[in-house]
Design a protein around this motif. Structure first.
Motif, PDB file in Angstrom:
ATOM      1  N   LYS A  15      -3.191   6.198  -1.312  1.00 41.49           N
ATOM      2  CA  LYS A  15      -4.621   5.892  -1.563  1.00 41.49           C
ATOM      3  C   LYS A  15      -4.441   4.322  -3.178  1.00 41.49           C
ATOM      4  O   LYS A  15      -5.131   3.598  -3.230  1.00 41.49           O
ATOM      5  CB  LYS A  15      -5.392   6.258  -2.952  1.00 41.49           C
ATOM      6  CG  LYS A  15      -6.023   7.753  -2.076  1.00 41.49           C
ATOM      7  CD  LYS A  15      -6.813   8.313  -2.806  1.00 41.49           C
ATOM      8  CE  LYS A  15      -7.797   9.455  -2.445  1.00 41.49           C
ATOM      9  NZ  LYS A  15      -8.097  10.162  -3.062  1.00 41.49           N
ATOM     10  N   PHE A  16      -2.864   4.159  -3.047  1.00 42.00           N
ATOM     11  CA  PHE A  16      -2.987   2.996  -3.918  1.00 42.00           C
ATOM     12  C   PHE A  16      -2.835   1.552  -3.076  1.00 42.00           C
ATOM     13  O   PHE A  16      -2.524   1.660  -1.923  1.00 42.00           O
ATOM     14  CB  PHE A  16      -1.658   3.294  -5.106  1.00 42.00           C
ATOM     15  CG  PHE A  16      -1.520   2.183  -5.726  1.00 42.00           C
ATOM     16  CD1 PHE A  16      -1.799   1.313  -6.951  1.00 42.00           C
ATOM     17  CD2 PHE A  16      -0.565   0.689  -5.180  1.00 42.00           C
ATOM     18  CE1 PHE A  16      -1.359   0.271  -7.830  1.00 42.00           C
ATOM     19  CE2 PHE A  16      -0.129  -0.297  -5.580  1.00 42.00           C
ATOM     20  CZ  PHE A  16      -0.713  -0.091  -7.145  1.00 42.00           C
ATOM     21  N   SER A  33       0.942  -1.106  -0.274  1.00 47.98           N
ATOM     22  CA  SER A  33      -0.055   0.234   0.190  1.00 47.98           C
ATOM     23  C   SER A  33       0.812   1.032   0.538  1.00 47.98           C
ATOM     24  O   SER A  33       2.034   1.153   0.398  1.00 47.98           O
ATOM     25  CB  SER A  33      -0.947   0.191   1.133  1.00 47.98           C
ATOM     26  OG  SER A  33      -0.181   0.052   2.987  1.00 47.98           O
ATOM     27  N   TYR A  34       0.248   2.002  -1.087  1.00 45.72           N
ATOM     28  CA  TYR A  34       0.586   3.546  -0.969  1.00 45.72           C
ATOM     29  C   TYR A  34       0.050   4.924  -1.173  1.00 45.72           C
ATOM     30  O   TYR A  34      -0.316   5.008  -2.331  1.00 45.72           O
ATOM     31  CB  TYR A  34       2.086   3.632  -1.526  1.00 45.72           C
ATOM     32  CG  TYR A  34       2.966   4.957  -1.529  1.00 45.72           C
ATOM     33  CD1 TYR A  34       3.492   5.429  -0.943  1.00 45.72           C
ATOM     34  CD2 TYR A  34       2.707   5.858  -2.151  1.00 45.72           C
ATOM     35  CE1 TYR A  34       5.022   6.319  -0.644  1.00 45.72           C
ATOM     36  CE2 TYR A  34       3.113   6.781  -2.600  1.00 45.72           C
ATOM     37  CZ  TYR A  34       4.584   7.172  -1.663  1.00 45.72           C
ATOM     38  OH  TYR A  34       5.381   7.927  -1.477  1.00 45.72           O
ATOM     39  N   ARG A  91      -5.900  -1.501  -5.959  1.00 47.04           N
ATOM     40  CA  ARG A  91      -7.046  -0.034  -5.594  1.00 47.04           C
ATOM     41  C   ARG A  91      -6.676   0.822  -5.844  1.00 47.04           C
ATOM     42  O   ARG A  91      -5.158   0.863  -5.304  1.00 47.04           O
ATOM     43  CB  ARG A  91      -7.752  -0.755  -3.780  1.00 47.04           C
ATOM     44  CG  ARG A  91      -8.553   0.367  -4.258  1.00 47.04           C
ATOM     45  CD  ARG A  91      -9.185  -0.016  -2.693  1.00 47.04           C
ATOM     46  NE  ARG A  91      -8.100  -0.265  -1.303  1.00 47.04           N
ATOM     47  CZ  ARG A  91      -7.230   0.995  -1.000  1.00 47.04           C
ATOM     48  NH1 ARG A  91      -7.018   1.899  -1.477  1.00 47.04           N
ATOM     49  NH2 ARG A  91      -5.980   0.661   0.176  1.00 47.04           N
ATOM     50  N   TYR A  92      -7.523   1.589  -6.132  1.00 45.40           N
ATOM     51  CA  TYR A  92      -6.569   2.921  -5.743  1.00 45.40           C
ATOM     52  C   TYR A  92      -8.385   3.792  -5.353  1.00 45.40           C
ATOM     53  O   TYR A  92      -9.364   3.854  -6.267  1.00 45.40           O
ATOM     54  CB  TYR A  92      -6.427   3.510  -7.967  1.00 45.40           C
ATOM     55  CG  TYR A  92      -6.000   4.946  -6.769  1.00 45.40           C
ATOM     56  CD1 TYR A  92      -4.293   5.252  -6.897  1.00 45.40           C
ATOM     57  CD2 TYR A  92      -6.788   5.800  -7.488  1.00 45.40           C
ATOM     58  CE1 TYR A  92      -4.157   6.943  -7.186  1.00 45.40           C
ATOM     59  CE2 TYR A  92      -6.500   7.592  -7.239  1.00 45.40           C
ATOM     60  CZ  TYR A  92      -5.267   7.287  -6.486  1.00 45.40           C
ATOM     61  OH  TYR A  92      -4.430   9.290  -6.490  1.00 45.40           O
ATOM     62  N   GLY A  93      -7.475   4.575  -4.113  1.00 42.40           N
ATOM     63  CA  GLY A  93      -8.631   5.584  -4.393  1.00 42.40           C
ATOM     64  C   GLY A  93      -9.808   4.289  -3.114  1.00 42.40           C
ATOM     65  O   GLY A  93     -10.297   3.207  -3.156  1.00 42.40           O
ATOM     66  N   GLN A  94     -11.624   5.152  -2.394  1.00 40.70           N
ATOM     67  CA  GLN A  94     -12.280   4.336  -2.206  1.00 40.70           C
ATOM     68  C   GLN A  94     -13.429   4.858  -2.642  1.00 40.70           C
ATOM     69  O   GLN A  94     -13.415   5.906  -3.755  1.00 40.70           O
ATOM     70  CB  GLN A  94     -12.414   4.688  -1.352  1.00 40.70           C
ATOM     71  CG  GLN A  94     -11.609   4.442  -0.001  1.00 40.70           C
ATOM     72  CD  GLN A  94     -11.430   3.214   0.744  1.00 40.70           C
ATOM     73  OE1 GLN A  94     -12.289   2.585  -0.235  1.00 40.70           O
ATOM     74  NE2 GLN A  94     -10.041   2.680   0.605  1.00 40.70           N
ATOM     75  N   ASP A 114     -15.009   8.494  -4.294  1.00 43.51           N
ATOM     76  CA  ASP A 114     -14.597   9.440  -4.590  1.00 43.51           C
ATOM     77  C   ASP A 114     -14.148   9.962  -6.154  1.00 43.51           C
ATOM     78  O   ASP A 114     -14.865   9.326  -6.950  1.00 43.51           O
ATOM     79  CB  ASP A 114     -12.675   9.080  -4.604  1.00 43.51           C
ATOM     80  CG  ASP A 114     -11.558   8.950  -2.512  1.00 43.51           C
ATOM     81  OD1 ASP A 114     -13.137   8.910  -1.721  1.00 43.51           O
ATOM     82  OD2 ASP A 114     -10.645   7.839  -2.758  1.00 43.51           O
ATOM     83  N   TYR A 153     -11.978   5.506  -8.909  1.00 40.05           N
ATOM     84  CA  TYR A 153     -11.841   5.033  -7.886  1.00 40.05           C
ATOM     85  C   TYR A 153     -11.679   4.102  -8.301  1.00 40.05           C
ATOM     86  O   TYR A 153     -12.463   4.096  -9.745  1.00 40.05           O
ATOM     87  CB  TYR A 153     -13.194   4.878  -7.509  1.00 40.05           C
ATOM     88  CG  TYR A 153     -13.094   3.005  -6.526  1.00 40.05           C
ATOM     89  CD1 TYR A 153     -12.834   2.819  -5.615  1.00 40.05           C
ATOM     90  CD2 TYR A 153     -14.565   2.814  -6.823  1.00 40.05           C
ATOM     91  CE1 TYR A 153     -12.795   1.628  -5.237  1.00 40.05           C
ATOM     92  CE2 TYR A 153     -14.829   1.054  -6.605  1.00 40.05           C
ATOM     93  CZ  TYR A 153     -13.566   1.109  -5.620  1.00 40.05           C
ATOM     94  OH  TYR A 153     -13.744  -0.557  -5.139  1.00 40.05           O
ATOM     95  N   LYS A 211     -10.811  -0.595  -8.414  1.00 39.56           N
ATOM     96  CA  LYS A 211     -10.346  -1.743  -8.275  1.00 39.56           C
ATOM     97  C   LYS A 211     -10.671  -3.110  -8.898  1.00 39.56           C
ATOM     98  O   LYS A 211     -11.726  -3.257  -9.378  1.00 39.56           O
ATOM     99  CB  LYS A 211     -10.796  -1.918  -6.885  1.00 39.56           C
ATOM    100  CG  LYS A 211     -11.195  -3.675  -5.345  1.00 39.56           C
ATOM    101  CD  LYS A 211     -12.250  -2.957  -5.264  1.00 39.56           C
ATOM    102  CE  LYS A 211     -11.681  -4.307  -3.256  1.00 39.56           C
ATOM    103  NZ  LYS A 211     -11.889  -4.761  -3.010  1.00 39.56           N
TER     104      LYS A 211
END
Length: 445
Positions: A72-73, A69-70, A117-120, A123, A126, A128
């Motif tokens: 939002k990624f 993880s980094y 995944r990026y974001g939720q 957002d 987003y 996934k």
């Protein structure tokens, strides 16, 4: 490469991963001390049998589950390795990584991605890729809470959820939501385009008004199990509207509505929902459903009930038009670490068909940190409730649980699903159960 060399390479990879994690898990110093970079390595150990030449052959299973993880990624991998010991040494199952006759590369290699995944959701951007448990488009009247994880751990299905809002480029008037349940087959697919026609105004709340249109389909209704010869594609489209009414810390409220067409069937709903003092979740809908119309066709149990839903869609089973209702109530505490939500739906008046009888769905999630070493998710779904006695029977019930026990870096997970199949043949066991027990060691920080 012989078997002993392969084993050495496998052990070397594991040791390298652990060593790398120990290096990066040191406390950062200097201006980057608040970096959100993370790396974890999970190890699953177990045993499984495969059919080879008509016989069951037992293998040991080792699964590497690195997780990165980094910001939002996020990235999670699932790297299985099956091996067994024979009189001549060790033997690896090459089918894990080598294409066999008739296999497609996407079907073979996409499952190594547990998720990317990026974001939720919600957002401005987003995305996934992988296991998805909350596939929803718009208000959820066509697709709401769809999941592609029912067949884990035996079958990992890789899906894609991708949303982009025009606000990302300074043009908040339009947006897009997309979903693919299985990238290898592209069976369950959907997209929603929406606009905010009043985004440029300074009127209270009205700039957030959304008007959208959604298309969703199942191109291969029998993708998970054969139940009909050459099925037609399931397809539907609809229009929707959503308008925030209140947006205060003490109470939030949004009004919404949908009109949906499923082949020759149609249905609609109007509703409202929100939160009170951030802890109480509530919602209500009035539904007007035409003949053979099924609300939330792609729901969380869709992959388990494809056969029954398709029989209604193509007219093999007929259900009458009726007016219905839907209500939900729940609570969320400790920054949504404890969440309980229950919903009930049914038809007005005296039910004439099973479909009009109430249905209850309830979920409880206790997150990590509430109970010492224990966190879990429970779900309960009951259809066609004709009386209180039905709650004591298993028919038309789906129960699910995921119980986790963590001590130090060790994690034990028990997963269990029980479903009654109302369409089972005479003499067959109508109970379909899935149970998994997974142990892992997590080196995340």
């Amino acid at each position: 490469m012989n078997n002993h060399t392969r084993l050495k390479y496998t052990v070397a990879v594991i040791l390298l991963c652990i060593a790398a994690n120990l290096l990066v898990s040191q406390e950062p110093e200097g201006p980057d001390a608040q970096s959100s970079f993370g790396f974890g390595l999970g190890l699953d150990l177990g045993a499984v049998s495969f059919q080879e030449d008509g016989e069951a052959v037992a293998y040991q299973r080792l699964v590497l589950k690195p997780d990165f993880s980094y910001g939002k990624f996020g990235l999670g991998l699932w790297l299985p390795l099956h091996f067994r010991f024979t009189d001549n040494g060790s033997e690896f199952r090459e089918e894990d990584w080598v294409l066999q006759d008739g296999e497609k590369p996407l079907e073979k290699y996409l499952p190594i991605f547990s998720y990317v995944r990026y974001g939720q959701k919600g957002d401005e951007f987003y995305a996934k890729l992988g296991s998805i448990e909350d596939g929803t488009l718009g208000n959820g009247f066509i697709m709401g809470g769809y999941t592609n994880t029912h067949f884990l751990p035996d079958t990992r299905i890789i899906g894609l959820s991708l949303d982009a809002d025009g606000g990302l480029i300074g043009f908040p008037y339009i947006g897009l939501e997309t979903f693919v349940g299985n990238l290898a087959l592209a069976d369950v697919i959907g997209a929603r385009i929406y606009s905010r026609p009043l985004a440029g105004t300074s009127l209270p709340l009205l700039p957030e008004l959304q008007i959208g249109t959604t298309f969703a389909a199942d191109r291969i209704p029998d993708a998970q199990y054969d139940f009909v010869s050459d099925p037609d594609m399931v397809q539907m489209f609809g229009v929707d509207i959503r308008q925030p009414v209140l947006d205060k810390p003490s109470v939030s409220l949004a009004a919404f509505g949908d009109l949906v067409f499923q082949d020759e069937a149609y249905g609609g709903m109007v509703g409202a929902g929100g939160r009170i003092v951030q802890h109480i979740l509530y919602g209500a809908q009035l539904r007007f459903l035409g003949e053979n119309f099924l609300p939330v066709y792609f729901d969380g149990q869709y992959d388990l009930y494809r056969k029954e839903k398709y029989a209604v869609y193509n007219g093999d089973i007929e259900i009458p038009a009726y007016a219905g209702w839907y209500g939900s109530l729940g609570f969320a505490f400790l920054q949504d670490t404890v969440v309980f939500l229950t919903s009930v739906e049914g038809g007005f008046g005296e039910p004439e068909e099973d479909i009009e009888y109430p249905r209850v769905n309830a979920t409880l999630s206790i997150g990590e940190g509430i109970l010492p070493g224990i966190y879990f998710d429970l779900s309960y779904d009951k259809r066609f409730i004709k009386g209180l006695d039905d709650f004591s029977r298993g028919e038309n019930t789906v129960l699910g649980t995921a119980l986790n026990y963590k001590t130090g870096n060790a994690l034990i997970t028990l997963g269990y699903t029980l479903r009654h199949d109302p369409a089972s043949a005479a003499g067959e066991d109508p109970w379909m159960t899935t149970a998994t027990l997974t142990t892992s060691v997590d080196f995340s920080f």
